[in-house]
Scaffold this active site. Structure first.
Site, short mmCIF file in Angstrom:
data_model
loop_
_atom_site.label_atom_id
_atom_site.label_comp_id
_atom_site.label_asym_id
_atom_site.label_seq_id
_atom_site.Cartn_x
_atom_site.Cartn_y
_atom_site.Cartn_z
N TYR A 1 115.38 15.82 80.26
CA TYR A 1 114.81 17.09 80.47
C TYR A 1 113.96 17.08 81.68
CZ TYR A 1 117.09 18.74 76.12
OH TYR A 1 117.91 19.07 75.03
N SER B 1 113.36 9.23 73.53
CA SER B 1 113.02 9.02 75.03
C SER B 1 114.10 9.35 76.12
CB SER B 1 112.37 7.50 75.19
OG SER B 1 113.33 6.74 74.80
N VAL B 2 115.13 9.12 75.70
CA VAL B 2 116.47 9.36 76.48
C VAL B 2 116.52 10.81 76.89
CG1 VAL B 2 118.91 9.19 76.82
CG2 VAL B 2 117.75 7.24 75.61
N GLN C 1 127.88 11.30 83.51
CA GLN C 1 128.83 11.93 84.80
C GLN C 1 128.03 13.26 85.19
OE1 GLN C 1 133.14 12.02 84.64
NE2 GLN C 1 132.91 11.21 82.69
N GLY C 2 126.85 13.57 84.85
CA GLY C 2 125.98 14.48 85.40
C GLY C 2 126.15 15.67 84.42
N ILE C 3 126.80 15.74 83.38
CA ILE C 3 127.38 17.16 82.79
C ILE C 3 126.21 17.71 82.08
CG2 ILE C 3 128.78 17.94 80.62
CD1 ILE C 3 130.65 15.59 81.46
N ALA C 4 125.43 16.68 81.37
CA ALA C 4 124.29 17.47 80.58
C ALA C 4 123.20 17.91 81.74
CB ALA C 4 123.43 16.29 79.78
N CYS C 5 122.71 17.23 82.56
CA CYS C 5 121.86 17.83 83.75
C CYS C 5 122.71 19.32 84.40
CB CYS C 5 121.70 17.12 84.70
SG CYS C 5 120.83 15.51 84.35
#
Length: 288
Positions: free
Chosen positions: A261, A255-256, A224-228
């Site tokens: 990052y 790799s994920v 859901q775009g939380i990490a980014c």
């Protein structure tokens, strides 16, 4: 006479089950049963004793970290008085303020750390012990040391009308942002520098950098775009502190994480002729 004693031992585990912390005692040896064999030879008698340690599942003693309320409702965001926050979709990224938020961040890290080892024996006990240690470590780091600053950043669910959530059900992601100083002679974090009798820290403003660690998101909230967005908020927070260089380490086999990052604007640092302290990781720097 030969005597064989078999004892059982109890081990100490510290466990967490929703609103309870369980402590289990260990190193108390209790006789389980004893077998005696008489043996005589002429007028002499011999006596031998053999103790066998057997591990058994731990007993439970209920307690909890002092001051934590796992049923505490998430306060409205305006009560925190945070100007530095970033809203995206159904979530808000900001610095953690409550002990219950620190605890949930620690628990998410424990879940992430043991995610690929769910079949190991007593894995739940290990996760709970990990969470308690990380909770204490987060609070210690956030107090700062040697002029360095550390913030625990969390992503929490936005308020919804007529819906009340506890703190532990509101936090869905976390990371640490540290503002550090390069050691004397360092040009990037983790660089091997020539050994000196005394290691000094150059506390000039231009020698500060940001460092991101312990990024993780709850399994139920991924994709859901939380990490980014937490990463973007961390980078912006570092820049507001006057820091331009922001780094993160990632394992070479992950790799994920590398893709995440790089998608957010980080690039692998070409250390080239420099030696790194850890050959199992890549160092990435934010460049966008």
């Amino acid at each position: 006479m030969s005597t064989i004693s078999i004892h059982r031992t109890e081990t100490l585990r510290i466990t967490h089950a929703r609103s309870r912390i369980f402590r289990q005692r260990y190193r108390r040896t209790i006789p389980l049963w004893k077998l005696t064999i008489n043996s005589r030879s002429s007028d002499t008698s011999k006596k031998e004793e053999l103790s066998v340690q057997i591990s058994i599942p731990p007993q439970v003693d209920q307690s909890r970290p002092e001051g934590l309320r796992f049923d505490r409702l998430q306060p409205p965001e305006p009560e925190f008085g945070h100007e530095d926050r970033f809203e995206f979709g159904k979530f808000v990224a900001r610095e953690a303020m409550l002990d219950e938020e620190y605890w949930t961040a620690a628990w998410l890290r424990a879940e992430s750390h043991w995610e690929d080892r769910s079949n190991e024996r007593y894995v739940d006990n290990y996760k709970r012990k990990f969470a308690e240690q990380e909770f204490n470590a987060i609070k210690r780091r956030c107090k700062g040391m040697q002029g360095q600053k550390c913030s625990c950043i969390v992503a929490v669910k936005k308020e919804e009308k007529h819906i009340k959530r506890s703190v532990i059900k509101s936090v869905v992601g976390t990371l640490d942002l540290s503002i550090r100083y390069f050691l004397q002679g360092e040009t990037f974090p983790g660089e091997k520098v020539k050994s000196q009798l005394f290691c000094s820290i150059n506390q000039e403003g231009s020698n500060r950098y940001g460092y991101i660690a312990n990024l993780c998101v709850a399994k139920s909230a991924r994709r859901q775009g939380i990490a980014c967005n937490m990463l973007r908020f961390a980078v912006e927070s570092a820049r507001l502190s006057g820091v331009e260089q922001v780094y993160v380490h990632v394992h070479k086999n992950n790799s994920v994480a590398q893709e995440l990052y790089q998608k957010t604007g980080f690039k692998i640092v070409e250390t080239g002729k420099f030696e790194s302290l850890d050959d199992d990781t890549y160092l990435l720097q934010y460049t966008s």
